[in-house]
Each structure stands twice: as C-alpha cells, then as structure tokens.
Design an enzyme around this catalytic site. Sequence first.
Site, PDB file in Angstrom:
ATOM      1  N   ALA A 141       0.800  -1.215   0.000  1.00 55.14           N
ATOM      2  CA  ALA A 141       0.000   0.000   0.000  1.00 55.14           C
ATOM      3  C   ALA A 141       0.837   1.271   0.000  1.00 55.14           C
ATOM      4  O   ALA A 141       0.341   2.341  -0.365  1.00 55.14           O
ATOM      5  CB  ALA A 141      -0.929   0.000   1.218  1.00 55.14           C
ATOM      6  N   GLY A 175       6.171  -0.378  -3.794  1.00 51.68           N
ATOM      7  CA  GLY A 175       6.249  -1.594  -4.592  1.00 51.68           C
ATOM      8  C   GLY A 175       7.689  -2.013  -4.727  1.00 51.68           C
ATOM      9  O   GLY A 175       8.607  -1.203  -4.536  1.00 51.68           O
ATOM     10  N   HIS A 199      -3.037 -12.227  -3.952  1.00 51.90           N
ATOM     11  CA  HIS A 199      -3.242 -11.436  -2.744  1.00 51.90           C
ATOM     12  C   HIS A 199      -1.980 -11.583  -1.906  1.00 51.90           C
ATOM     13  O   HIS A 199      -1.567 -12.699  -1.587  1.00 51.90           O
ATOM     14  CB  HIS A 199      -4.460 -11.947  -1.963  1.00 51.90           C
ATOM     15  CG  HIS A 199      -4.775 -11.131  -0.751  1.00 51.90           C
ATOM     16  ND1 HIS A 199      -5.708 -11.504   0.180  1.00 51.90           N
ATOM     17  CD2 HIS A 199      -4.269  -9.951  -0.313  1.00 51.90           C
ATOM     18  CE1 HIS A 199      -5.762 -10.605   1.143  1.00 51.90           C
ATOM     19  NE2 HIS A 199      -4.901  -9.646   0.850  1.00 51.90           N
ATOM     20  N   ASP A 200      -1.355 -10.477  -1.558  1.00 49.94           N
ATOM     21  CA  ASP A 200      -0.047 -10.552  -0.912  1.00 49.94           C
ATOM     22  C   ASP A 200      -0.086 -11.357   0.385  1.00 49.94           C
ATOM     23  O   ASP A 200       0.892 -12.020   0.741  1.00 49.94           O
ATOM     24  CB  ASP A 200       0.549  -9.160  -0.684  1.00 49.94           C
ATOM     25  CG  ASP A 200      -0.372  -8.189   0.031  1.00 49.94           C
ATOM     26  OD1 ASP A 200      -1.442  -8.603   0.517  1.00 49.94           O
ATOM     27  OD2 ASP A 200      -0.025  -6.990   0.104  1.00 49.94           O
ATOM     28  N   THR A 201      -1.221 -11.357   1.082  1.00 49.56           N
ATOM     29  CA  THR A 201      -1.308 -12.171   2.293  1.00 49.56           C
ATOM     30  C   THR A 201      -1.277 -13.651   1.963  1.00 49.56           C
ATOM     31  O   THR A 201      -0.680 -14.449   2.698  1.00 49.56           O
ATOM     32  CB  THR A 201      -2.571 -11.829   3.094  1.00 49.56           C
ATOM     33  OG1 THR A 201      -2.623 -10.418   3.311  1.00 49.56           O
ATOM     34  CG2 THR A 201      -2.584 -12.539   4.436  1.00 49.56           C
ATOM     35  N   ASN A 218      -8.633  -8.904  10.224  1.00 50.74           N
ATOM     36  CA  ASN A 218      -7.879  -7.724   9.810  1.00 50.74           C
ATOM     37  C   ASN A 218      -7.718  -6.765  10.988  1.00 50.74           C
ATOM     38  O   ASN A 218      -8.707  -6.442  11.659  1.00 50.74           O
ATOM     39  CB  ASN A 218      -8.611  -6.983   8.681  1.00 50.74           C
ATOM     40  CG  ASN A 218      -8.308  -7.546   7.326  1.00 50.74           C
ATOM     41  OD1 ASN A 218      -8.054  -8.726   7.192  1.00 50.74           O
ATOM     42  ND2 ASN A 218      -8.370  -6.710   6.315  1.00 50.74           N
TER      43      ASN A 218
END
Length: 478
Positions: free
Chosen positions: A11, A14, A232-234, A292
């Site tokens: 967020a 990068g 999804h990065d998670t 979250n």
Amino acid sequence: MRRYAAVDLGASSGRVMAGRVGPDSLELTEAHRFPNRPVRVPEGLRWDVLSLYAGVLDGLRAAGRVDSVGIDSWAVDYGLLDADGALLGNPVHYRDTRTEGVAEKVWARMPAAELYAATGLQYAPFNTLYQLTAAASTAQLAQARRLLLIPDLLSYWLTGEQGTELTNASTTQLIDPRTGDWSRAVAARLGVDLELFAPLRRPGDPAGLLRPQVLEETGLTGPVPVTTVGSHDTASAVVAVPAAGAHFAYICTGTWSLAGLELAAPVLTEAGRAANFTNELGLDGTVRYLRNIMGLWLLQECVRAWGGPELGALLGDAAAAPALRSVVDAGDADFLAPGRMPERIAEACRASGQPVPRTPGEVTRCILDSLALAHRRAVADAQRLADHPVDVVHVVGGGTRNALLCQLTADACGLPVVAGPTEAAALGNVLVQARAHGLVGDRADMRRLLARTQPLTRYEPRGDAARWREAEARLAAR
C-alpha cells in the site's frame, strides 16, 4: 538454480525482487523499489497505477534474466476496462469514502448473516462488493466490459491475457469458499454482473508470456512466462510461513496486521461473523481464517504527522515508556482514514477514560501495546472459533523488523513468537513459481526450505499475563 522475478506491491511501496531457487537454496535480492503514492483528485482518492506499472517495468529491467514473473498486491481494488481493453480511469483506493453507508444498503437486500454464510467474508467497508455497489450508477461502470483486480490488471498489461486469480478473488465477497468458485446466487441477488470478471486462475497456472513490447522495454530475452501466484499478498505471505506443523498461528505484519490460522475448510458460523473473522482462500485449497487489524498503518500515519522522526529513536523512547498505560482498539474502523492520527489516538484514550499519551514515544508505545493486544485477541479467538489449538505464533512481513512489537506480541499471546522472514510475500511468490517449474514440492517442502535458508528470531513470552487481561478488560468496557 533458476531465477524468478517477484513483483510485490504494497500500500505504500512496490518492489521487484529477484529470487534464486535450487534444491537446497533460496535467495532473495531487491532489484528495484519504488513508491506507491495515491493521489487525491476531485473525484476522490485514486491509485496511480500507471506509475506502478512503470515501476514494475523498471524492476524487471533491473532484475535481468529471469525464468518467470509473478505478481502479488493488496486486495479488493480493481481497474475497469472498456470494450477495447483500455483502462477507464485510475483505480479507486480502498480508503476512499465512496463506500460509507453502502454496506447497510447491501444488507437491506441480503442480510449480513446470509451474506457471511454464503461467502465467509468479514465485514470491511472497502470489500469489492461494496465498492461495486457504490459504483452501480456511474458512467464508468456502465461503460466497463471487464474488471481486473490490481495484480491481474498488471499481468494483463505485461502479457495481453486476462484472468482473475482465486486467492485475491476470494476477497471480493463474491466467492463461495467451500467450492472455490463464484457465488452466483449472491451475485444475482445483489445485481453484480459476473461476466465482468475474467476466468478464474489458481496459483501455479500459466498467465501468458511477456509481450514483445515489454521484452523490448525491459531488455529481457523471450520467451518469459508470467506465472500465476497467490496474487493477494497475504496469500503469498502465508505460503512463506516457516512452520513445522499444522498447529501454528500467523500474523502477517505491515500496513495491516492479518492474524489467524491456515485451515482445510472454512468456518462459516454466526459466531465467526460476530467476531469479524474472514475466510479467504490460500494455496492448494487452504483457507486463511483471519482477522484484519489496522497494523503499522497507525504508526506510519503518526510518523508522517510528526514530520518523519528517526524510527529507531522513536522505538527506543517507546520501550522506555510505561507499559499498557493506555490502549486503543487497533481494529476500529475509526482509524481507517488518513490524517490526524496522533490526535485521533489521543481522543480515543480520552473517551475511554485512560491517560492521554503526550509525547511521540508515549503514542508509539500506546500503538505497539494496542497492536500486541489485538494480536492476542485475534489468536485466541481464532483458536476458539475454529477449534484449532496452536503452540507457536509466526510473525512475517515488515513488522519482523520491529523487535519491540514482536516481543510484546509474545508477551500478550503467552506463546513463543518466531519472527521472519521479512519479505514473506515475495518469498511465497517466488516459491509458487518455483513449484510450477518442479523445483520444490508441497507446502511442507516449501516451509522446510524456508526454515533452512531464512534468518528467524524467536521471542519467548515474559512478564505477567494478568496485565494483558486487565488491558483487554479496559477495551471491552468501552
């Protein structure tokens, strides 16, 4: 040894990481890092996705020869394409205010309990479903012929081929976590046209080859495939949890803290919904059962408001400040929007009758104590709701650099914390590419390789658990 480029978009920044994988080796180096600066325009808060794409191209050029490219990013946000495949404006940022009050409109058509039973997704005001509902009457959505989630949009620009990766699609609130397919009943009831979405892909699937123009701009020699990873990065970060067995909890730390369990099946109970746990899909059909938490966003916003003080000195002052003097609810949506974070934390402490932190060190200690307390609650709730006990907590991601937060998390949870790897999302991205090329085996094989090759730090719980219970009771009494 093979070389892989992991495009990992967060967020706030990068990066393109170059990974080298062999039978008993796993190395990761940073090829290029670039800022991710959202832009506020008259219409609202937007992602500068063209700048991100330029950063990706620069990173691929810096990485040099690679055998494959994989892309992961944050979830829920998307770009809209017209009938010619052209982007219809910069994607809306999930912190934009357009979804305020939208959830209630959705629940009037499909009650929240029914929606959770069908999709297993926690309530978050920025879920893709609510974004689409907010956009329903706009000219842009009316003109759109394709919706691509952020990593799928970048993959399309690199290859010319369109797809929707499943782990990220599971955050849209339009996927049935039991089947791993679209929940067509939910979409029909809420007026969402699933024809907007490209066909589903799963981690390990081919996603096309770099276009000739991309090869020319990056100086790479083709063919270079793009491999679908947990976009999804998670999902990618959980792949890189170096756990030795099944009884572990994980906390993926960064701008957000994602705290939970890896399960074989979703938990779709009303108790899970009331506790705001989500069922997102992971590698090999696993479920990321998690909550979250605002995460280091709270500290990032304070540091920005204070003019960027040196973080090491700030953490030193926090370590010297009184412990658990004041805590706030790190999952409270009141902290979602940017701006005035030190003042908002002070207001929350004042409203709950706690001492108001005055100095940056005291505010930082309040944030870190609050995050550790939120981690404690999430880990305990996940075990209870899923009937899945754990004996260790793995902390991965950027928060592993924060030794004070890791120790406080061990103290709060009453469990050992194993911290590392830091670049978990990029490592998980690389490992899925390597598995697609036959270099590594199943998830257990990946995790053994991580444990052998990555630096890890263990924190044992210490102190009096009663102090954490008392702080928890303070928040519950608000």
